[in-house]
Design a protein around this motif. Structure first.
Motif, mmCIF file in Angstrom:
data_model
loop_
_atom_site.group_PDB
_atom_site.id
_atom_site.type_symbol
_atom_site.label_atom_id
_atom_site.label_comp_id
_atom_site.label_asym_id
_atom_site.label_seq_id
_atom_site.Cartn_x
_atom_site.Cartn_y
_atom_site.Cartn_z
ATOM 1 N N SER A 114 40.771 -116.646 15.240
ATOM 2 C CA SER A 114 40.490 -117.922 15.886
ATOM 3 C C SER A 114 40.129 -118.984 14.858
ATOM 4 N N ARG A 115 40.431 -120.235 15.198
ATOM 5 C CA ARG A 115 39.994 -121.360 14.380
ATOM 6 C C ARG A 115 39.139 -122.274 15.240
ATOM 7 N N TYR A 116 38.281 -123.047 14.580
ATOM 8 C CA TYR A 116 37.231 -123.799 15.251
ATOM 9 C C TYR A 116 37.172 -125.217 14.689
ATOM 10 N N PRO A 117 36.379 -126.116 15.280
ATOM 11 C CA PRO A 117 36.273 -127.472 14.722
ATOM 12 C C PRO A 117 35.882 -127.495 13.246
ATOM 13 N N ALA A 118 35.076 -126.531 12.808
ATOM 14 C CA ALA A 118 34.663 -126.512 11.398
ATOM 15 C C ALA A 118 35.760 -126.041 10.469
ATOM 16 N N THR A 119 36.793 -125.395 11.011
ATOM 17 C CA THR A 119 37.834 -124.814 10.161
ATOM 18 C C THR A 119 38.570 -125.887 9.371
ATOM 19 N N ALA A 120 39.074 -126.903 10.079
ATOM 20 C CA ALA A 120 39.822 -127.958 9.396
ATOM 21 C C ALA A 120 38.959 -128.694 8.385
ATOM 22 N N ALA A 121 37.664 -128.835 8.673
ATOM 23 C CA ALA A 121 36.770 -129.544 7.752
ATOM 24 C C ALA A 121 36.594 -128.798 6.435
ATOM 25 N N ALA A 122 36.732 -127.475 6.463
ATOM 26 C CA ALA A 122 36.579 -126.682 5.239
ATOM 27 C C ALA A 122 37.827 -126.684 4.371
ATOM 28 N N VAL A 123 38.975 -127.001 4.961
ATOM 29 C CA VAL A 123 40.251 -126.860 4.257
ATOM 30 C C VAL A 123 40.362 -127.713 2.996
ATOM 31 N N PRO A 124 40.017 -129.012 3.004
ATOM 32 C CA PRO A 124 40.198 -129.800 1.770
ATOM 33 C C PRO A 124 39.444 -129.237 0.567
ATOM 34 N N PHE A 125 38.289 -128.640 0.794
ATOM 35 C CA PHE A 125 37.514 -128.071 -0.304
ATOM 36 C C PHE A 125 38.187 -126.806 -0.828
ATOM 37 N N LEU A 126 38.744 -126.009 0.061
ATOM 38 C CA LEU A 126 39.462 -124.807 -0.363
ATOM 39 C C LEU A 126 40.729 -125.174 -1.136
ATOM 40 N N VAL A 127 41.397 -126.244 -0.725
ATOM 41 C CA VAL A 127 42.587 -126.702 -1.456
ATOM 42 C C VAL A 127 42.212 -127.100 -2.879
ATOM 43 N N ARG A 128 41.123 -127.841 -3.030
ATOM 44 C CA ARG A 128 40.698 -128.255 -4.370
ATOM 45 C C ARG A 128 40.293 -127.056 -5.217
ATOM 46 N N MET A 129 39.640 -126.085 -4.615
ATOM 47 C CA MET A 129 39.274 -124.886 -5.364
ATOM 48 C C MET A 129 40.516 -124.155 -5.864
ATOM 49 N N ALA A 130 41.505 -124.008 -4.974
ATOM 50 C CA ALA A 130 42.729 -123.317 -5.362
ATOM 51 C C ALA A 130 43.459 -124.043 -6.485
ATOM 52 N N ALA A 131 43.355 -125.361 -6.503
ATOM 53 C CA ALA A 131 44.086 -126.159 -7.491
ATOM 54 C C ALA A 131 43.347 -126.323 -8.808
ATOM 55 N N ASP A 132 42.098 -125.889 -8.879
ATOM 56 C CA ASP A 132 41.296 -126.083 -10.093
ATOM 57 C C ASP A 132 41.368 -124.839 -10.975
ATOM 58 N N PRO A 133 42.051 -124.902 -12.117
ATOM 59 C CA PRO A 133 42.214 -123.706 -12.966
ATOM 60 C C PRO A 133 40.918 -123.219 -13.591
ATOM 61 N N GLN A 134 39.860 -124.011 -13.530
ATOM 62 C CA GLN A 134 38.584 -123.582 -14.086
ATOM 63 C C GLN A 134 37.818 -122.646 -13.151
ATOM 64 N N LEU A 135 38.251 -122.572 -11.901
ATOM 65 C CA LEU A 135 37.506 -121.787 -10.917
ATOM 66 C C LEU A 135 38.096 -120.384 -10.766
ATOM 67 N N PRO A 136 37.263 -119.403 -10.407
ATOM 68 C CA PRO A 136 37.742 -118.026 -10.213
ATOM 69 C C PRO A 136 38.292 -117.821 -8.813
ATOM 70 N N ASP A 137 39.005 -116.721 -8.638
ATOM 71 C CA ASP A 137 39.459 -116.272 -7.312
ATOM 72 C C ASP A 137 40.265 -117.328 -6.563
ATOM 73 N N ARG A 138 41.109 -118.055 -7.292
ATOM 74 C CA ARG A 138 41.910 -119.080 -6.621
ATOM 75 C C ARG A 138 42.930 -118.460 -5.669
ATOM 76 N N ALA A 139 43.429 -117.274 -6.004
ATOM 77 C CA ALA A 139 44.371 -116.613 -5.102
ATOM 78 C C ALA A 139 43.710 -116.279 -3.771
ATOM 79 N N GLY A 140 42.442 -115.911 -3.810
ATOM 80 C CA GLY A 140 41.722 -115.650 -2.571
ATOM 81 C C GLY A 140 41.597 -116.887 -1.708
ATOM 82 N N CYS A 141 41.399 -118.036 -2.338
ATOM 83 C CA CYS A 141 41.340 -119.294 -1.586
ATOM 84 C C CYS A 141 42.679 -119.589 -0.926
ATOM 85 N N LEU A 142 43.772 -119.321 -1.627
ATOM 86 C CA LEU A 142 45.095 -119.557 -1.064
ATOM 87 C C LEU A 142 45.362 -118.650 0.129
ATOM 88 N N GLN A 143 44.977 -117.413 0.029
ATOM 89 C CA GLN A 143 45.182 -116.493 1.139
ATOM 90 C C GLN A 143 44.344 -116.913 2.347
#
Length: 335
Positions: A64-93
């Motif tokens: 299920s997805r909720y009102p908070a789900t879409a709000a979290a997405v932009p931050f996860l996108v930035r994490m996935a795109a930042d090569p300095q951060l760990p576990d970017r593949a997990g963010c993509l999944q």
């Protein structure tokens, strides 16, 4: 909120400006989400793993997805795109899960986005009182007391406002991930093979963005040498429905011991040139994508479907069919 270091402030920029307590997830107000997002940037592996598990359980509870789900997405996108951060593949999944739910619901045909958007608009245009009247008539037409009790239960389970909220949350999460595609496209050329695999997997579910993603995915078929990344890019091309010439299949995938790569080497993508779009001759998909499925499903059934599916289609009898007339558990926009 979780304390974060300076190098990760760009990924989490604006986190404090979101009124998380006014948004909800599976367990109520989403005021724990910013701390979990911050923990995903932690150098502590166990802390990151626990945060990812919690996010799968609250903003993606059993699909299920909720009102908070879409709000979290932009931050996860930035994490996935930042090569300095760990576990970017997990963010993509996680992003893919937030966008589409469980992928088996959409295989082998991919996302039928036009039908999905139409189904949401159809529900939005419905008159709840008219649906209730149809339910009442359906209950009255029961042949015996047992059937009547069953029909009454299904009628009482139907909640139009809840259905509409659930559908809006699902499509809202999908569109939030779609908005992040420009930031995810460069990840197809990332130095980390797991990130390349995850990026191709996310892009596979967005046919409306195929004009930007297909050329890059096709280029990966000639350049990629890592079996899982190659297999995922190849299936993504098929799901997006490329109409160009067949790519070079001699990319080493036939020599790989990877189950996913061998499958891709021996079969054509689902919508290959020469077959009609939506034709039933698509090959059966492998049991899982080339990368391991990340969702920790111990919180609930492994194939529960989405909240909207459970709350509406399962509670909807064939006569008053508010879920696009299907009368089944399957979403009308899945192929």
């Amino acid at each position: 909120m979780t304390e974060i270091n300076a190098p990760v402030t760009a990924a989490l920029s604006g986190l404090d400006t979101v009124d998380w307590s006014a948004l909800t997830h599976a367990y109520g107000p989403a005021d724990d989400v910013p701390g979990l997002l911050g923990a995903l940037c932690s150098p502590d592996e166990e802390r990151r793993r626990n945060a990812l598990y919690e996010l799968y359980g609250n903003i993606f509870h059993q699909g299920s997805r909720y009102p908070a789900t879409a709000a979290a997405v932009p931050f996860l996108v930035r994490m996935a795109a930042d090569p300095q951060l760990p576990d970017r593949a997990g963010c993509l999944q996680l992003l893919a899960a937030l966008a589409i739910g469980y992928d088996e619901a959409h295989l082998p045909g991919g996302i039928a986005i036009t039908e999905w958007r139409s189904a949401v608009e159809e529900v939005r245009a419905q008159d709840p009182e008219a649906i209730r009247a149809e339910y009442d008539a359906w209950v009255e037409a029961a042949s015996d007391d047992k059937e009547r009790r069953m029909r009454e239960f299904r009628r009482d389970m139907y909640d139009h406002d809840r259905q509409l909220e659930a559908l809006a949350a699902e499509l809202g999460a999908y569109d939030a991930v779609r908005a992040g595609i420009p930031a995810l496209l460069p990840l197809l050329g990332d130095t980390d093979a797991a990130v390349r695999t995850g990026a191709a997997y996310v892009l596979a579910w967005f046919p409306e963005a195929a004009g930007e993603s297909l050329p890059r995915l096709l280029a990966r078929l000639d350049e990629e040498r890592e079996p899982a990344a190659l297999a995922t890019a190849l299936v993504a091309v098929g799901l997006l429905g490329d109409d160009g010439p067949a790519p070079n299949w001699r990319c080493g995938c036939g020599r790989s011991s990877s189950q996913g790569s061998r499958w891709c080497a021996g079969r054509r993508p689902p919508r290959w040139p020469g077959s009609a779009a939506g034709a039933s001759s698509r090959p059966s998909p492998p049991t899982c994508w080339p990368h391991s499925c990340p969702a920790p499903r111990s919180r609930g059934p492994t194939r529960a479907g989405s909240r909207s599916t459970r709350a509406t289609c399962a509670a909807t009898p064939p006569p008053p069919s508010p879920c696009s007339g299907t009368g089944t558990r399957e979403r009308p926009w899945t192929r």
